[in-house]
Design a protein around this motif. Structure first.
Motif, PDB file in Angstrom:
ATOM      1  N   ASN A  44    -111.669  29.149  32.490  1.00 53.49           N
ATOM      2  CA  ASN A  44    -112.477  27.981  32.163  1.00 53.49           C
ATOM      3  C   ASN A  44    -113.964  28.209  32.426  1.00 53.49           C
ATOM      4  OD1 ASN A  44    -110.192  26.352  31.482  1.00 53.49           O
ATOM      5  ND2 ASN A  44    -109.775  26.134  33.668  1.00 53.49           N
ATOM      6  N   SER A  74    -103.495  34.493  34.205  1.00 52.93           N
ATOM      7  CA  SER A  74    -104.587  33.568  33.921  1.00 52.93           C
ATOM      8  C   SER A  74    -105.833  34.410  33.663  1.00 52.93           C
ATOM      9  CB  SER A  74    -104.812  32.643  35.116  1.00 52.93           C
ATOM     10  OG  SER A  74    -105.789  31.677  34.832  1.00 52.93           O
ATOM     11  N   LEU A  90    -102.593  21.601  35.205  1.00 43.01           N
ATOM     12  CA  LEU A  90    -102.890  22.011  33.837  1.00 43.01           C
ATOM     13  C   LEU A  90    -103.332  23.467  33.791  1.00 43.01           C
ATOM     14  CD1 LEU A  90    -103.140  21.192  30.861  1.00 43.01           C
ATOM     15  CD2 LEU A  90    -105.483  20.448  31.352  1.00 43.01           C
ATOM     16  N   ASN A 143    -100.551  25.460  33.365  1.00 38.43           N
ATOM     17  CA  ASN A 143     -99.743  25.009  32.216  1.00 38.43           C
ATOM     18  C   ASN A 143     -98.502  24.255  32.679  1.00 38.43           C
ATOM     19  OD1 ASN A 143    -101.451  26.127  30.187  1.00 38.43           O
ATOM     20  ND2 ASN A 143    -100.595  28.151  30.614  1.00 38.43           N
ATOM     21  N   TRP A 144     -98.643  23.529  33.795  1.00 40.15           N
ATOM     22  CA  TRP A 144     -97.575  22.690  34.338  1.00 40.15           C
ATOM     23  C   TRP A 144     -97.953  21.225  34.165  1.00 40.15           C
ATOM     24  CZ3 TRP A 144     -96.220  25.190  39.752  1.00 40.15           C
ATOM     25  CH2 TRP A 144     -95.635  26.439  39.532  1.00 40.15           C
ATOM     26  N   LYS A 145     -96.965  20.354  34.295  1.00 42.24           N
ATOM     27  CA  LYS A 145     -97.181  18.915  34.218  1.00 42.24           C
ATOM     28  C   LYS A 145     -96.612  18.255  35.466  1.00 42.24           C
ATOM     29  CE  LYS A 145     -96.788  18.838  29.162  1.00 42.24           C
ATOM     30  NZ  LYS A 145     -95.990  18.313  28.010  1.00 42.24           N
ATOM     31  N   ASP A 186     -92.887  17.362  35.307  1.00 38.48           N
ATOM     32  CA  ASP A 186     -91.845  18.386  35.225  1.00 38.48           C
ATOM     33  C   ASP A 186     -90.997  18.365  36.496  1.00 38.48           C
ATOM     34  OD1 ASP A 186     -92.767  19.201  32.766  1.00 38.48           O
ATOM     35  OD2 ASP A 186     -93.919  20.909  33.536  1.00 38.48           O
ATOM     36  N   GLU A 245     -92.224  31.110  35.921  1.00 35.58           N
ATOM     37  CA  GLU A 245     -92.844  29.824  36.229  1.00 35.58           C
ATOM     38  C   GLU A 245     -92.719  29.477  37.715  1.00 35.58           C
ATOM     39  OE1 GLU A 245     -94.694  28.265  34.176  1.00 35.58           O
ATOM     40  OE2 GLU A 245     -94.183  29.447  32.402  1.00 35.58           O
ATOM     41  N   GLN A 259     -90.104  24.354  32.876  1.00 36.48           N
ATOM     42  CA  GLN A 259     -90.782  25.414  32.133  1.00 36.48           C
ATOM     43  C   GLN A 259     -89.980  26.712  32.153  1.00 36.48           C
ATOM     44  OE1 GLN A 259     -93.477  25.146  30.336  1.00 36.48           O
ATOM     45  NE2 GLN A 259     -94.128  23.084  30.885  1.00 36.48           N
TER      46      GLN A 259
END
Length: 519
Positions: free
Chosen positions: A151, A223, A291, A294-296, A299, A331, A349
């Motif tokens: 980012n 990442s 995020l 890439n997790w929520k 979940d 994951e 995931q």
């Protein structure tokens, strides 16, 4: 560290170096690790740059095949450009220096890069801070360095004197990062678009960025990370591109040993530790950190705490174990906290059941080395610390009542735990039977009343006739509901301890004025 003639030519640019022999495209790979004197009768190594005085070269000189020569002085065309050797001609020009002076200058180039390589290797081996490694890299490039995450937040920098660099503060993590406008300018540059297709090093000019900059991907990390070399002191040449490839490899090793690569973010680890310390973090901030993985938050997760009996407190060993777990379990995220190894697994995931995940971790639970405590399945990171306490409770009760086993599921020991501590350590809702939580969630989503159906069934001692009468429903309707309940909670209701545990869960909810899930 091996170098090539491009690097030597740049370091000795004061002597007007000129390349001869094989095409440059054939000799860009670093292959040299020292300098020696050329003797025609001696055995020659492809890893040595041989220095020879131009005065000793005559028409009869036969250029050896496949070696590297540094010719000191003017050869007057005696060495053909088509010779099958890598040749650098160093013209002394007006400099009043002898062949010995030039040989020493050549040797000093190798000594310089060997010294930097030694410093970097030592820093990696002792797990030096990233700042220290980047500082050594600054000596290598002669330019400031910054390491960005995907980012464009700054993970580390060696120089804070980049006045023209437009940085903003990320309000979620308090990290410095490039502004959105700056990132967009970089990504719209032609060189970036070309390089991004092949994961290659790219050069972004000052037209698009504050400084002429080389962006080099640090490969091998889940990442993506990017090394930026900014032109403030030394020009960014092709040699600097070659050094960027070398240094990104060093960073990959360093970040691996410091557990930053392979998708493992120290910032995410620090975030989890803050949750374990019961630090109150806003939901939007939690979502932001998840995020990045890439997790929520919604979940399904499992937390496993490994407790060791014999501890070797060498960080590299810790990190190797964590890295092996993350490779073994998709994951997953492993880290150390309070002398325990914690592993968070995103079951959704990874497409794993709780049983599958525990089975995959079993290879790390060797007799006499690891014991493991396993939490309930959870889905809300704001309650993360409660599930860590569950794993500790499972370990404590398991070792007390089943010392010969190695894996303790809190679900199997929650009654033991409650008899010892009640709800003094863990919130009552987090002691509820997982089936009660699952039924509550199912009822909330589907506007059903399975939770009360199960309660009535247990209150009636498992008597279907009395339960149907109490609920004013037909017995077949009750059987359909019970079948649905069994499909959701996967629990043996014929087990007396399971029934007791579920009824206690209802009691936790009633007496403490709670819901099975925090609103």
């Amino acid at each position: 560290m091996k170098i090539n003639l491009d690097i030597i030519a740049e370091e000795l640019s004061a002597f007007s170096p000129r390349r001869a022999g094989r095409k440059k495209s054939d000799t860009t790979a670093p292959n040299l690790q020292g300098v020696g004197l050329y003797h025609s009768q001696s055995s020659l190594s492809p890893e040595i740059c041989y220095a020879v005085d131009a005065d000793s070269i005559s028409d009869s000189f036969s250029c050896p095949f496949g070696i590297t020569l540094a010719v000191v002085g003017n050869t007057a065309g005696l060495l053909p450009d088509t010779a099958d050797a890598d040749i650098l001609i160093l013209d002394r020009g007006d400099a009043q220096c002898t062949f010995s002076d030039m040989f020493n200058a050549l040797n000093s180039v190798f000594l310089k890069y060997q010294a930097i390589d030694t410093r970097l290797s030592s820093a990696v081996m002792k797990n030096a801070p990233l700042q220290e490694i980047l500082k050594i890299g600054e000596a290598l490039f002669g330019n400031p360095l910054i390491l960005f995450d995907k980012n464009y937040c700054i993970l580390g920098e060696a120089d804070s004197r980049l006045e023209k660099l437009e940085l903003v503060c990320d309000k979620w993590s308090d990290s410095k990062m490039l502004s959105i406008d700056t990132v967009n300018a970089i990504k719209t540059s032609p060189e970036y678009r070309r390089a991004s297709e092949s994961s290659d090093i790219c050069f972004v000019s000052e037209e698009y960025f504050a400084y002429n900059t080389l962006f080099a991907p640090v490969e091998g990390s889940g990442s993506p990370l990017t090394l930026a070399v900014m032109e403030t002191n030394c020009p960014l040449t092709r040699v600097q591109r070659q050094l960027a490839l070398y240094f990104s490899g060093i960073l990959r090793l360093a970040l691996g040993r410091n557990h930053l690569s392979s998708g493992h973010s120290l910032r995410f680890e620090d975030f989890l530790k803050e949750l374990l310390y019961d630090t109150q973090i806003e939901q939007a901030v939690i979502d932001r950190y998840l995020l990045a993985m890439n997790w929520k938050n919604g979940d399904n997760y499992l937390l496993v705490t490994f407790q060791t009996n014999r501890f070797d407190k060498i960080n590299s060993i810790y990190n190797n174990i964590c890295g092996n777990i993350e490779k073994q379990i998709p994951e997953s995220f492993a880290f150390y906290f309070e002398d325990n190894l914690l592993t968070v697994i995103n079951l959704d995931q990874a497409r794993l059941t709780k049983t599958d995940a525990v089975h995959m971790l079993s290879i790390f639970l060797r007799e006499g080395l690891f014991h493991a405590g396993i939490s309930y399945i959870f889905f809300d990171f704001s309650t993360f610390s409660s599930y860590y306490k569950q794993t500790l409770g499972a370990l404590e009760m398991g070792e007390k009542y089943s010392p010969h086993e190695w894996c303790y599921d809190f679900e199997d020991y929650v009654l033991h735990y409650f008899m010892h501590y009640g709800t003094s350590r863990i919130d009552g809702r987090h002691l509820c039977h997982p089936g009660v939580v699952q039924l509550y969630i199912y009822d909330s989503k589907n506007k059903t009343n399975l939770l009360e159906t199960l309660r009535a069934y247990l209150d009636c001692g498992g008597n279907a006739v009395l339960t149907a009468q109490k609920l004013y429903i037909h017995r077949n309707t009750l059987y359909q509901r019970l079948k649905k309940i069994n499909g959701i909670i996967h629990t043996n209701l014929d087990n007396a301890n399971v029934r007791l545990f579920i009824m206690m869960s209802y009691t936790f909810v009633d007496l403490l004025g709670l819901t099975p899930v925090e609103s």
